[in-house]
Design a protein around this motif. Sequence first.
Motif, PDB file in Angstrom:
ATOM      1  N   TRP A  48       0.866  -1.178   0.000  1.00 10.17           N
ATOM      2  CA  TRP A  48       0.000   0.000   0.000  1.00 10.17           C
ATOM      3  C   TRP A  48       0.897   1.220   0.000  1.00 10.17           C
ATOM      4  CZ3 TRP A  48      -4.981   0.918  -0.877  1.00 10.17           C
ATOM      5  CH2 TRP A  48      -5.466   2.209  -0.632  1.00 10.17           C
ATOM      6  N   ASP A  49       0.749   2.053  -1.008  1.00 13.62           N
ATOM      7  CA  ASP A  49       1.565   3.244  -1.158  1.00 13.62           C
ATOM      8  C   ASP A  49       0.648   4.451  -1.052  1.00 13.62           C
ATOM      9  OD1 ASP A  49       3.150   5.378  -2.006  1.00 13.62           O
ATOM     10  OD2 ASP A  49       4.239   4.157  -3.462  1.00 13.62           O
ATOM     11  N   VAL A  50       0.864   5.269  -0.039  1.00 10.65           N
ATOM     12  CA  VAL A  50      -0.010   6.418   0.182  1.00 10.65           C
ATOM     13  C   VAL A  50       0.069   7.418  -0.957  1.00 10.65           C
ATOM     14  CG1 VAL A  50       0.045   6.206   2.698  1.00 10.65           C
ATOM     15  CG2 VAL A  50       1.764   7.627   1.542  1.00 10.65           C
ATOM     16  N   HIS A  51       1.125   7.331  -1.767  1.00  9.73           N
ATOM     17  CA  HIS A  51       1.288   8.247  -2.891  1.00  9.73           C
ATOM     18  C   HIS A  51       0.870   7.637  -4.224  1.00  9.73           C
ATOM     19  CE1 HIS A  51       3.237  10.985  -0.184  1.00  9.73           C
ATOM     20  NE2 HIS A  51       4.177  10.102   0.114  1.00  9.73           N
ATOM     21  N   ARG A  52       0.443   6.382  -4.215  1.00 12.75           N
ATOM     22  CA  ARG A  52      -0.007   5.719  -5.440  1.00 12.75           C
ATOM     23  C   ARG A  52      -1.302   4.982  -5.128  1.00 12.75           C
ATOM     24  NH1 ARG A  52       4.120   4.848  -9.526  1.00 12.75           N
ATOM     25  NH2 ARG A  52       6.065   5.869  -8.908  1.00 12.75           N
ATOM     26  N   LEU A  53      -2.357   5.734  -5.007  1.00 14.72           N
ATOM     27  CA  LEU A  53      -3.638   5.158  -4.618  1.00 14.72           C
ATOM     28  C   LEU A  53      -4.316   4.476  -5.803  1.00 14.72           C
ATOM     29  CD1 LEU A  53      -4.962   8.121  -2.434  1.00 14.72           C
ATOM     30  CD2 LEU A  53      -3.756   6.060  -1.681  1.00 14.72           C
ATOM     31  N   PRO A  54      -5.098   3.439  -5.541  1.00 19.57           N
ATOM     32  CA  PRO A  54      -5.798   2.761  -6.628  1.00 19.57           C
ATOM     33  C   PRO A  54      -6.882   3.647  -7.228  1.00 19.57           C
ATOM     34  CG  PRO A  54      -6.535   1.936  -4.511  1.00 19.57           C
ATOM     35  CD  PRO A  54      -5.363   2.824  -4.231  1.00 19.57           C
ATOM     36  N   SER A  55      -7.207   3.402  -8.463  1.00 16.65           N
ATOM     37  CA  SER A  55      -8.261   4.158  -9.134  1.00 16.65           C
ATOM     38  C   SER A  55      -9.611   3.903  -8.465  1.00 16.65           C
ATOM     39  CB  SER A  55      -8.342   3.764 -10.599  1.00 16.65           C
ATOM     40  OG  SER A  55      -9.487   4.352 -11.209  1.00 16.65           O
ATOM     41  N   ALA A  56     -10.403   4.957  -8.356  1.00 17.44           N
ATOM     42  CA  ALA A  56     -11.770   4.828  -7.833  1.00 17.44           C
ATOM     43  C   ALA A  56     -12.746   5.524  -8.778  1.00 17.44           C
ATOM     44  CB  ALA A  56     -11.870   5.407  -6.431  1.00 17.44           C
ATOM     45  N   GLU A  57     -12.430   5.502 -10.064  1.00 12.22           N
ATOM     46  CA  GLU A  57     -13.331   6.119 -11.042  1.00 12.22           C
ATOM     47  C   GLU A  57     -14.708   5.451 -10.978  1.00 12.22           C
ATOM     48  OE1 GLU A  57     -11.648   6.250 -14.927  1.00 12.22           O
ATOM     49  OE2 GLU A  57      -9.825   7.286 -14.275  1.00 12.22           O
ATOM     50  N   ASP A  58     -15.714   6.254 -11.230  1.00 13.63           N
ATOM     51  CA  ASP A  58     -17.115   5.811 -11.203  1.00 13.63           C
ATOM     52  C   ASP A  58     -17.623   5.532  -9.791  1.00 13.63           C
ATOM     53  OD1 ASP A  58     -17.222   5.915 -14.029  1.00 13.63           O
ATOM     54  OD2 ASP A  58     -16.379   3.898 -14.148  1.00 13.63           O
ATOM     55  N   ARG A  59     -16.852   5.916  -8.786  1.00 14.33           N
ATOM     56  CA  ARG A  59     -17.331   5.774  -7.407  1.00 14.33           C
ATOM     57  C   ARG A  59     -17.561   7.165  -6.809  1.00 14.33           C
ATOM     58  NH1 ARG A  59     -12.924   1.902  -4.806  1.00 14.33           N
ATOM     59  NH2 ARG A  59     -14.302   1.966  -2.985  1.00 14.33           N
ATOM     60  N   SER A  60     -18.452   7.225  -5.814  1.00 14.04           N
ATOM     61  CA  SER A  60     -18.820   8.499  -5.185  1.00 14.04           C
ATOM     62  C   SER A  60     -18.601   8.414  -3.679  1.00 14.04           C
ATOM     63  CB  SER A  60     -20.293   8.832  -5.465  1.00 14.04           C
ATOM     64  OG  SER A  60     -20.510   9.008  -6.846  1.00 14.04           O
ATOM     65  N   PHE A  61     -17.966   9.451  -3.128  1.00  9.09           N
ATOM     66  CA  PHE A  61     -17.653   9.499  -1.705  1.00  9.09           C
ATOM     67  C   PHE A  61     -18.162  10.808  -1.105  1.00  9.09           C
ATOM     68  CE2 PHE A  61     -13.666   7.255  -3.385  1.00  9.09           C
ATOM     69  CZ  PHE A  61     -14.218   5.985  -3.236  1.00  9.09           C
ATOM     70  N   LEU A  62     -18.734  10.730   0.081  1.00 10.45           N
ATOM     71  CA  LEU A  62     -19.129  11.914   0.850  1.00 10.45           C
ATOM     72  C   LEU A  62     -18.174  12.045   2.027  1.00 10.45           C
ATOM     73  CD1 LEU A  62     -21.038  14.222   1.813  1.00 10.45           C
ATOM     74  CD2 LEU A  62     -22.422  12.435   2.930  1.00 10.45           C
ATOM     75  N   VAL A  63     -17.581  13.232   2.194  1.00  9.58           N
ATOM     76  CA  VAL A  63     -16.697  13.511   3.319  1.00  9.58           C
ATOM     77  C   VAL A  63     -17.327  14.623   4.145  1.00  9.58           C
ATOM     78  CG1 VAL A  63     -14.380  14.173   4.049  1.00  9.58           C
ATOM     79  CG2 VAL A  63     -14.688  12.895   1.911  1.00  9.58           C
ATOM     80  N   THR A  64     -17.782  14.301   5.346  1.00  7.55           N
ATOM     81  CA  THR A  64     -18.358  15.350   6.184  1.00  7.55           C
ATOM     82  C   THR A  64     -17.209  16.190   6.747  1.00  7.55           C
ATOM     83  OG1 THR A  64     -18.379  14.169   8.316  1.00  7.55           O
ATOM     84  CG2 THR A  64     -20.209  13.738   6.791  1.00  7.55           C
ATOM     85  N   GLY A  65     -17.421  17.501   6.769  1.00  2.45           N
ATOM     86  CA  GLY A  65     -16.343  18.389   7.196  1.00  2.45           C
ATOM     87  C   GLY A  65     -15.165  18.356   6.244  1.00  2.45           C
ATOM     88  N   GLY A  66     -15.442  18.162   4.941  1.00  2.60           N
ATOM     89  CA  GLY A  66     -14.375  18.048   3.960  1.00  2.60           C
ATOM     90  C   GLY A  66     -13.764  19.369   3.541  1.00  2.60           C
ATOM     91  N   ASN A  67     -14.159  20.449   4.163  1.00  2.00           N
ATOM     92  CA  ASN A  67     -13.667  21.767   3.764  1.00  2.00           C
ATOM     93  C   ASN A  67     -12.442  22.222   4.547  1.00  2.00           C
ATOM     94  OD1 ASN A  67     -15.947  22.035   5.843  1.00  2.00           O
ATOM     95  ND2 ASN A  67     -14.865  23.973   6.082  1.00  2.00           N
TER      96      ASN A  67
END
Length: 329
Positions: free
Chosen positions: A22-41
């Motif tokens: 697992w490489d924090v700088h080479r994340l797997p693709s998540a195209e076509d997926r949707s994520f909600l992050v509360t307090g994402g600002n």
Amino acid sequence: MPYGTQHPHRPSHASRPPLGAWDVHRLPSAEDRSFLVTGGNAGIGYFVAEQLAGTGATVVLGSRDRTRAEAAAASIRARVPDACVRHVPLDLADLASLPATVDALALDRLDAVVHNAGVALDDPPRRETADGHELMFGTNHLGHFALTRWLAPLLTAAPAARVVTVGSIAAKSERLDLNDLQSRGDDYRPKRAYGRSTLAQMSFGFALDRRLRALGSTVRSLVAHPGGALDSLTPSRPPVHVRTSGERLRGLPAGLLVQGKDAGAWPVVRAVLDPRATGGQLWGPRVFGLRGLPRAEPVGERMADAALAARLWEAGCALTGVEADLGFR
């Protein structure tokens, strides 16, 4: 370096790390997926959103403040070309507003929600939400508890959705008082009330996974924490966060023990994306739970207490008015 198509956050198939790594700088693709992050600002939530946006996913920032959310979205787009990021109004301290927030998502399914938003008071007096709940317990725990109920249909519609609850190392030194969840006692200490609110939230995350498994749901619930994450060690993202040279220099000694909020986001992002991560896990930084690369770590006895969690769940239902299965059937 800005995120781009050649940046490690937007890897090609050939550049992905080998299976098992697992490489924090080479994340797997998540195209076509949707994520909600509360307090994402802002804070940890901002960096979670920035890193998830680099995977090609649609990232929705849940925030009370439209201006701050739009500034965060602009900052993400500046670093992640072609990022698909937008905002929905979200006020976890106003339970009646949550169904409208979910409607505003305008999604057929949701692949993950990151329960990140939180309030931390440093000094008295005790404050309450619009619903009459102690502000930190009402926002950090009850708000996310109720939000999960309204998101349940969208999460269930995804093939393998995740609920990732972001806790805090402050929870590890606290105990829940089921007779005083609202911190109404004469000895009101904001830091203790904050720690208890995050312990309640983390306990909820583990209890939710147990209940989802019992229902045979494909949704999984994981918990993560950022360790020790300081603004002085966090890279600038103007206007979301600006770190001066002086602040950076003053923060360097602390970097031996803790880290910035960009690194604090790593355990959360891994809990969302890693196909080997599974429900009921706790993710945190590798080095003493304070800094470093993300790893699964043991779940503390207080967080894993099923009997306590069941009583907390009953209290949550009574205080928010939602049904015990939270809409997962």
